[in-house]
Design a protein around this motif. Sequence first.
Motif, PDB file in Angstrom:
ATOM      1  N   PHE A   1       0.829  -1.201   0.000  1.00 14.00           N
ATOM      2  CA  PHE A   1       0.000   0.000   0.000  1.00 14.00           C
ATOM      3  C   PHE A   1       0.866   1.255   0.000  1.00 14.00           C
ATOM      4  O   PHE A   1       1.988   1.246   0.511  1.00 14.00           O
ATOM      5  CB  PHE A   1      -0.905   0.023   1.237  1.00 14.00           C
ATOM      6  CG  PHE A   1      -1.978  -1.021   1.223  1.00 14.00           C
ATOM      7  CD1 PHE A   1      -3.214  -0.755   0.665  1.00 14.00           C
ATOM      8  CD2 PHE A   1      -1.751  -2.273   1.772  1.00 14.00           C
ATOM      9  CE1 PHE A   1      -4.214  -1.721   0.654  1.00 14.00           C
ATOM     10  CE2 PHE A   1      -2.734  -3.242   1.758  1.00 14.00           C
ATOM     11  CZ  PHE A   1      -3.963  -2.969   1.194  1.00 14.00           C
ATOM     12  N   LEU A   2       0.315   2.328  -0.536  1.00 14.38           N
ATOM     13  CA  LEU A   2       0.900   3.662  -0.419  1.00 14.38           C
ATOM     14  C   LEU A   2       0.095   4.426   0.622  1.00 14.38           C
ATOM     15  O   LEU A   2      -1.142   4.474   0.551  1.00 14.38           O
ATOM     16  CB  LEU A   2       0.853   4.390  -1.758  1.00 14.38           C
ATOM     17  CG  LEU A   2       1.320   5.850  -1.751  1.00 14.38           C
ATOM     18  CD1 LEU A   2       2.826   5.938  -1.475  1.00 14.38           C
ATOM     19  CD2 LEU A   2       0.976   6.544  -3.069  1.00 14.38           C
ATOM     20  N   ALA A   3       0.792   5.008   1.596  1.00 12.22           N
ATOM     21  CA  ALA A   3       0.143   5.783   2.653  1.00 12.22           C
ATOM     22  C   ALA A   3       0.703   7.199   2.646  1.00 12.22           C
ATOM     23  O   ALA A   3       1.924   7.386   2.637  1.00 12.22           O
ATOM     24  CB  ALA A   3       0.383   5.134   4.011  1.00 12.22           C
ATOM     25  N   ARG A   4      -0.195   8.188   2.678  1.00 12.10           N
ATOM     26  CA  ARG A   4       0.232   9.592   2.684  1.00 12.10           C
ATOM     27  C   ARG A   4      -0.598  10.377   3.701  1.00 12.10           C
ATOM     28  O   ARG A   4      -1.501   9.853   4.324  1.00 12.10           O
ATOM     29  CB  ARG A   4       0.106  10.200   1.287  1.00 12.10           C
ATOM     30  CG  ARG A   4       0.857   9.426   0.213  1.00 12.10           C
ATOM     31  CD  ARG A   4       1.372  10.298  -0.889  1.00 12.10           C
ATOM     32  NE  ARG A   4       2.497  11.120  -0.456  1.00 12.10           N
ATOM     33  CZ  ARG A   4       3.262  11.811  -1.310  1.00 12.10           C
ATOM     34  NH1 ARG A   4       3.018  11.796  -2.603  1.00 12.10           N
ATOM     35  NH2 ARG A   4       4.265  12.532  -0.867  1.00 12.10           N
ATOM     36  N   ASP A   5      -0.255  11.672   3.845  1.00 10.78           N
ATOM     37  CA  ASP A   5      -0.854  12.519   4.879  1.00 10.78           C
ATOM     38  C   ASP A   5      -0.640  11.861   6.237  1.00 10.78           C
ATOM     39  O   ASP A   5      -1.589  11.503   6.953  1.00 10.78           O
ATOM     40  CB  ASP A   5      -2.344  12.760   4.621  1.00 10.78           C
ATOM     41  CG  ASP A   5      -2.590  13.672   3.425  1.00 10.78           C
ATOM     42  OD1 ASP A   5      -1.605  14.242   2.911  1.00 10.78           O
ATOM     43  OD2 ASP A   5      -3.750  13.811   3.013  1.00 10.78           O
ATOM     44  N   LEU A   6       0.620  11.717   6.586  1.00  9.93           N
ATOM     45  CA  LEU A   6       1.008  10.981   7.781  1.00  9.93           C
ATOM     46  C   LEU A   6       0.971  11.862   9.024  1.00  9.93           C
ATOM     47  O   LEU A   6       1.235  13.066   8.960  1.00  9.93           O
ATOM     48  CB  LEU A   6       2.425  10.423   7.598  1.00  9.93           C
ATOM     49  CG  LEU A   6       2.653   9.566   6.347  1.00  9.93           C
ATOM     50  CD1 LEU A   6       4.134   9.300   6.159  1.00  9.93           C
ATOM     51  CD2 LEU A   6       1.869   8.266   6.449  1.00  9.93           C
ATOM     52  N   SER A   7       0.669  11.235  10.150  1.00 11.68           N
ATOM     53  CA  SER A   7       0.738  11.920  11.437  1.00 11.68           C
ATOM     54  C   SER A   7       1.106  10.895  12.502  1.00 11.68           C
ATOM     55  O   SER A   7       0.984   9.686  12.297  1.00 11.68           O
ATOM     56  CB  SER A   7      -0.597  12.600  11.773  1.00 11.68           C
ATOM     57  OG  SER A   7      -1.644  11.645  11.854  1.00 11.68           O
ATOM     58  N   ALA A   8       1.559  11.394  13.643  1.00 16.12           N
ATOM     59  CA  ALA A   8       2.000  10.501  14.714  1.00 16.12           C
ATOM     60  C   ALA A   8       0.806   9.912  15.462  1.00 16.12           C
ATOM     61  O   ALA A   8      -0.205  10.583  15.683  1.00 16.12           O
ATOM     62  CB  ALA A   8       2.896  11.257  15.680  1.00 16.12           C
ATOM     63  N   VAL A   9       0.953   8.655  15.844  1.00 16.46           N
ATOM     64  CA  VAL A   9      -0.026   8.032  16.733  1.00 16.46           C
ATOM     65  C   VAL A   9       0.134   8.670  18.118  1.00 16.46           C
ATOM     66  O   VAL A   9       1.260   8.834  18.603  1.00 16.46           O
ATOM     67  CB  VAL A   9       0.212   6.515  16.822  1.00 16.46           C
ATOM     68  CG1 VAL A   9      -0.679   5.884  17.881  1.00 16.46           C
ATOM     69  CG2 VAL A   9      -0.028   5.859  15.467  1.00 16.46           C
ATOM     70  N   PRO A  10      -0.959   9.057  18.776  1.00 16.43           N
ATOM     71  CA  PRO A  10      -0.835   9.647  20.119  1.00 16.43           C
ATOM     72  C   PRO A  10      -0.061   8.727  21.058  1.00 16.43           C
ATOM     73  O   PRO A  10      -0.169   7.494  20.987  1.00 16.43           O
ATOM     74  CB  PRO A  10      -2.293   9.807  20.565  1.00 16.43           C
ATOM     75  CG  PRO A  10      -3.065   9.923  19.287  1.00 16.43           C
ATOM     76  CD  PRO A  10      -2.354   9.042  18.305  1.00 16.43           C
ATOM     77  N   GLU A  11       0.736   9.305  21.904  1.00 19.40           N
ATOM     78  CA  GLU A  11       1.621   8.559  22.796  1.00 19.40           C
ATOM     79  C   GLU A  11       0.864   7.490  23.583  1.00 19.40           C
ATOM     80  O   GLU A  11       1.348   6.362  23.753  1.00 19.40           O
ATOM     81  CB  GLU A  11       2.290   9.540  23.767  1.00 19.40           C
ATOM     82  CG  GLU A  11       3.373   8.923  24.620  1.00 19.40           C
ATOM     83  CD  GLU A  11       4.702   8.780  23.885  1.00 19.40           C
ATOM     84  OE1 GLU A  11       5.426   7.802  24.197  1.00 19.40           O
ATOM     85  OE2 GLU A  11       5.003   9.613  23.028  1.00 19.40           O
ATOM     86  N   ALA A  12      -0.317   7.802  24.049  1.00 15.36           N
ATOM     87  CA  ALA A  12      -1.063   6.864  24.894  1.00 15.36           C
ATOM     88  C   ALA A  12      -1.548   5.635  24.140  1.00 15.36           C
ATOM     89  O   ALA A  12      -1.894   4.621  24.745  1.00 15.36           O
ATOM     90  CB  ALA A  12      -2.264   7.586  25.515  1.00 15.36           C
ATOM     91  N   HIS A  13      -1.570   5.719  22.806  1.00 14.25           N
ATOM     92  CA  HIS A  13      -2.090   4.609  22.005  1.00 14.25           C
ATOM     93  C   HIS A  13      -0.994   3.863  21.255  1.00 14.25           C
ATOM     94  O   HIS A  13      -1.299   3.052  20.375  1.00 14.25           O
ATOM     95  CB  HIS A  13      -3.130   5.126  21.009  1.00 14.25           C
ATOM     96  CG  HIS A  13      -4.331   5.723  21.661  1.00 14.25           C
ATOM     97  ND1 HIS A  13      -4.638   7.069  21.577  1.00 14.25           N
ATOM     98  CD2 HIS A  13      -5.302   5.166  22.442  1.00 14.25           C
ATOM     99  CE1 HIS A  13      -5.743   7.310  22.251  1.00 14.25           C
ATOM    100  NE2 HIS A  13      -6.168   6.171  22.791  1.00 14.25           N
ATOM    101  N   ARG A  14       0.256   4.097  21.588  1.00 17.99           N
ATOM    102  CA  ARG A  14       1.342   3.452  20.848  1.00 17.99           C
ATOM    103  C   ARG A  14       1.551   2.009  21.292  1.00 17.99           C
ATOM    104  O   ARG A  14       1.352   1.666  22.457  1.00 17.99           O
ATOM    105  CB  ARG A  14       2.633   4.262  20.999  1.00 17.99           C
ATOM    106  CG  ARG A  14       2.524   5.606  20.303  1.00 17.99           C
ATOM    107  CD  ARG A  14       3.811   6.386  20.308  1.00 17.99           C
ATOM    108  NE  ARG A  14       3.641   7.657  19.615  1.00 17.99           N
ATOM    109  CZ  ARG A  14       4.592   8.553  19.438  1.00 17.99           C
ATOM    110  NH1 ARG A  14       5.805   8.327  19.946  1.00 17.99           N
ATOM    111  NH2 ARG A  14       4.349   9.670  18.788  1.00 17.99           N
TER     112      ARG A  14
END
Length: 207
Positions: A136-149
């Motif tokens: 897959f190609l994934a774009r518009d990336l952002s970090a997973v919130p710390e509490a959900h890692r």
Amino acid sequence: MSTTAGGGPVLGDSPRSREVVEHRVLHAGRIFDLVQDTVRLDDGDVVREYVAHPGAVAVVALDAQDRVLLLQQYRHPVRHELWELPAGLRDVPDEDLVVAAARELAEEADLQAARWWTLTEFCSSPGATDERVVVFLARDLSAVPEAHRHARTEEEAGMVPRWVPLDDAVEAVLGGRLRSPSTVVGVLAAAAARARGWSTLGAATRA
């Protein structure tokens, strides 16, 4: 029948299953099984042994600067630390492919993506395993919130992330410096799709 611009038939692999006369599990492993099939071909029966595999997904995560995320991971069978795409097994029953890809991206890279496309797929070693890998190609990336890692363990705990310009990754593949099959296929497919203005991308496959 579909044809190419030159008038010939469109090139593509053809599904064709042959009769399996006998199927045996030689070894039931923790993740994979070693199996043996007796297969009926036109000129007689043959015996084939292969690894039965649940399948896998891989993710080309591209940021706004067209850098691809690679993860360095130790792979014991080849005794190398390989630079790989975020990837993982389809080991959750009935999980959609794109959901599996999003889960692996979050678990291995602490990233989530707002946009997904199917880039390509391949059989990793069709003479030795039935593994099918969808990329897959994934774009518009952002970090997973710390509490959900995800808490990574074993080999995953030591993975090293690195953002690499896509063009540099292509050069590394062509120079034989990157050898993980998902990385080779994913990087070259992404570069080819970009050269075509991303017109070859398909909707994110869900099954």
